[in-house]
Motif scaffolding. Structure first.
Motif, PDB file in Angstrom:
ATOM      1  N   LEU A  92       0.813  -1.213   0.000  1.00  5.98           N
ATOM      2  CA  LEU A  92       0.000   0.000   0.000  1.00  5.98           C
ATOM      3  C   LEU A  92       0.850   1.268   0.000  1.00  5.98           C
ATOM      4  O   LEU A  92       0.503   2.253  -0.668  1.00  5.98           O
ATOM      5  N   ILE A  93       1.965   1.254   0.722  1.00  3.86           N
ATOM      6  CA  ILE A  93       2.805   2.453   0.812  1.00  3.86           C
ATOM      7  C   ILE A  93       3.366   2.822  -0.554  1.00  3.86           C
ATOM      8  O   ILE A  93       3.280   3.983  -0.992  1.00  3.86           O
ATOM      9  N   LEU A  94       3.932   1.846  -1.262  1.00  3.12           N
ATOM     10  CA  LEU A  94       4.465   2.124  -2.595  1.00  3.12           C
ATOM     11  C   LEU A  94       3.358   2.523  -3.559  1.00  3.12           C
ATOM     12  O   LEU A  94       3.550   3.392  -4.421  1.00  3.12           O
ATOM     13  N   ALA A 103       0.587   9.361  -5.724  1.00  3.67           N
ATOM     14  CA  ALA A 103       0.884  10.750  -5.397  1.00  3.67           C
ATOM     15  C   ALA A 103       1.806  11.375  -6.440  1.00  3.67           C
ATOM     16  O   ALA A 103       1.619  12.534  -6.844  1.00  3.67           O
ATOM     17  N   ALA A 104       2.801  10.614  -6.887  1.00  2.00           N
ATOM     18  CA  ALA A 104       3.710  11.107  -7.926  1.00  2.00           C
ATOM     19  C   ALA A 104       2.954  11.343  -9.231  1.00  2.00           C
ATOM     20  O   ALA A 104       3.194  12.324  -9.939  1.00  2.00           O
ATOM     21  N   GLN A 105       2.015  10.449  -9.546  1.00  2.00           N
ATOM     22  CA  GLN A 105       1.203  10.600 -10.754  1.00  2.00           C
ATOM     23  C   GLN A 105       0.320  11.843 -10.661  1.00  2.00           C
ATOM     24  O   GLN A 105       0.133  12.570 -11.638  1.00  2.00           O
ATOM     25  N   VAL A 129      -2.628   3.887  -8.295  1.00  5.66           N
ATOM     26  CA  VAL A 129      -2.654   3.259  -6.969  1.00  5.66           C
ATOM     27  C   VAL A 129      -3.185   1.832  -7.063  1.00  5.66           C
ATOM     28  O   VAL A 129      -2.612   0.902  -6.478  1.00  5.66           O
ATOM     29  N   TRP A 130      -4.255   1.650  -7.828  1.00  8.14           N
ATOM     30  CA  TRP A 130      -4.868   0.321  -7.939  1.00  8.14           C
ATOM     31  C   TRP A 130      -3.913  -0.688  -8.576  1.00  8.14           C
ATOM     32  O   TRP A 130      -3.699  -1.777  -8.052  1.00  8.14           O
ATOM     33  N   LEU A 176       9.929   6.117 -12.007  1.00 15.07           N
ATOM     34  CA  LEU A 176       9.742   6.619 -13.374  1.00 15.07           C
ATOM     35  C   LEU A 176       8.868   7.870 -13.379  1.00 15.07           C
ATOM     36  O   LEU A 176       9.155   8.842 -14.090  1.00 15.07           O
ATOM     37  N   THR A 177       7.801   7.863 -12.574  1.00 13.38           N
ATOM     38  CA  THR A 177       6.883   9.007 -12.531  1.00 13.38           C
ATOM     39  C   THR A 177       7.542  10.215 -11.886  1.00 13.38           C
ATOM     40  O   THR A 177       7.355  11.357 -12.342  1.00 13.38           O
TER      41      THR A 177
END
Length: 243
Positions: free
Chosen positions: A152-154, A160-162, A203-204, A220-221
């Protein structure tokens, strides 16, 4: 297909294992970070062109919506007016898609490499000159299992980065209505929706697939967001200089 595996999957798999072999400590997490940076550098010209085109199309969206309303009953005239608008602003509407399409096979190959989790069958695709390790340790940084799903953390970090990257692409609506930019509400709503939909999808998928893939997508993001930031800053500086 075997052709795809030969052209894309096999080279990336071999490169990942090569990095894993030569990086001190044989840490798969560090390997993924180094791999992501190298891939980003190789595809830098393509992604730079794509980011610029996406931003230009975003800024042009209000005027495109105005044309759609003006020529709602005449598709042929709408097509001509749209092409003329692109020509005036020196924009190729396909220039933002082509770089993404070129990058897509690489992204799919990376996805498949981490999805296979370096199983014995996948390591059979190693070239003869690449050392085949007995096992690849999926524990990164001493605590993170990159082979496990549902991290979940990653997943949240990737989302968030996206969101950060998507938000930079959204064109701010003008405070005052001016000719050629009125009735931009629909475009603004669509942009706002995509700004939230893409991170939620990220996230999903990051949560569903192995953590190694989530780490790759997060790095990458972030790199893409940093690239966007400097491209936009440079463009703003050029506009100020011209004015």
């Amino acid at each position: 297909t075997e052709i795809f595996k030969t052209i894309f999957y096999q080279p990336i798999l071999n490169f990942v294992v090569f990095l894993y072999n030569v990086i001190p400590g044989h840490d798969l997490g560090v390997t993924i970070i180094v791999l992501t940076i190298i891939i980003k550098l190789i595809l830098l010209p393509l992604s730079k062109s794509s980011i610029k085109s996406q931003k230009e199309l975003q800024e042009l969206q209000p005027k495109l919506e105005e044309l759609k309303k003006k020529h709602a009953n005449n598709k042929e005239e709408l097509g001509r007016a749209t092409l003329e608008l692109y020509k005036q602003h020196k924009i190729n509407p396909f220039s933002s898609c082509l770089p993404l399409l070129i990058q897509l096979p690489f992204l799919i190959a990376v996805f498949q490499v981490f999805r296979d989790n370096f199983s014995a069958s996948s390591l059979n695709y190693l070239y003869p000159f690449i050392h085949k390790p007995e096992t690849i340790n999926n524990i990164a940084f001493g605590f993170l299992d990159l082979s496990a799903n549902h991290n979940l953390i990653l997943a949240v970090l990737a989302g968030a980065a996206q969101f950060w990257q998507s938000k930079m692409l959204i064109t701010k609506r003008p405070e005052k209505k001016v000719p050629g930019t009125k009735d931009e509400d629909f475009a603004a709503i669509m942009n706002q929706q995509m700004m939230y939909i893409l991170p939620l999808m990220t996230v999903w998928f990051s949560y569903t697939f192995p953590a190694g893939l989530a780490l790759y997508w997060f790095i990458l993001t972030v790199l893409g967001g940093v690239q966007q930031y400097f491209i936009f800053k440079k463009k703003e500086a050029e506009v100020l200089h011209k004015s």
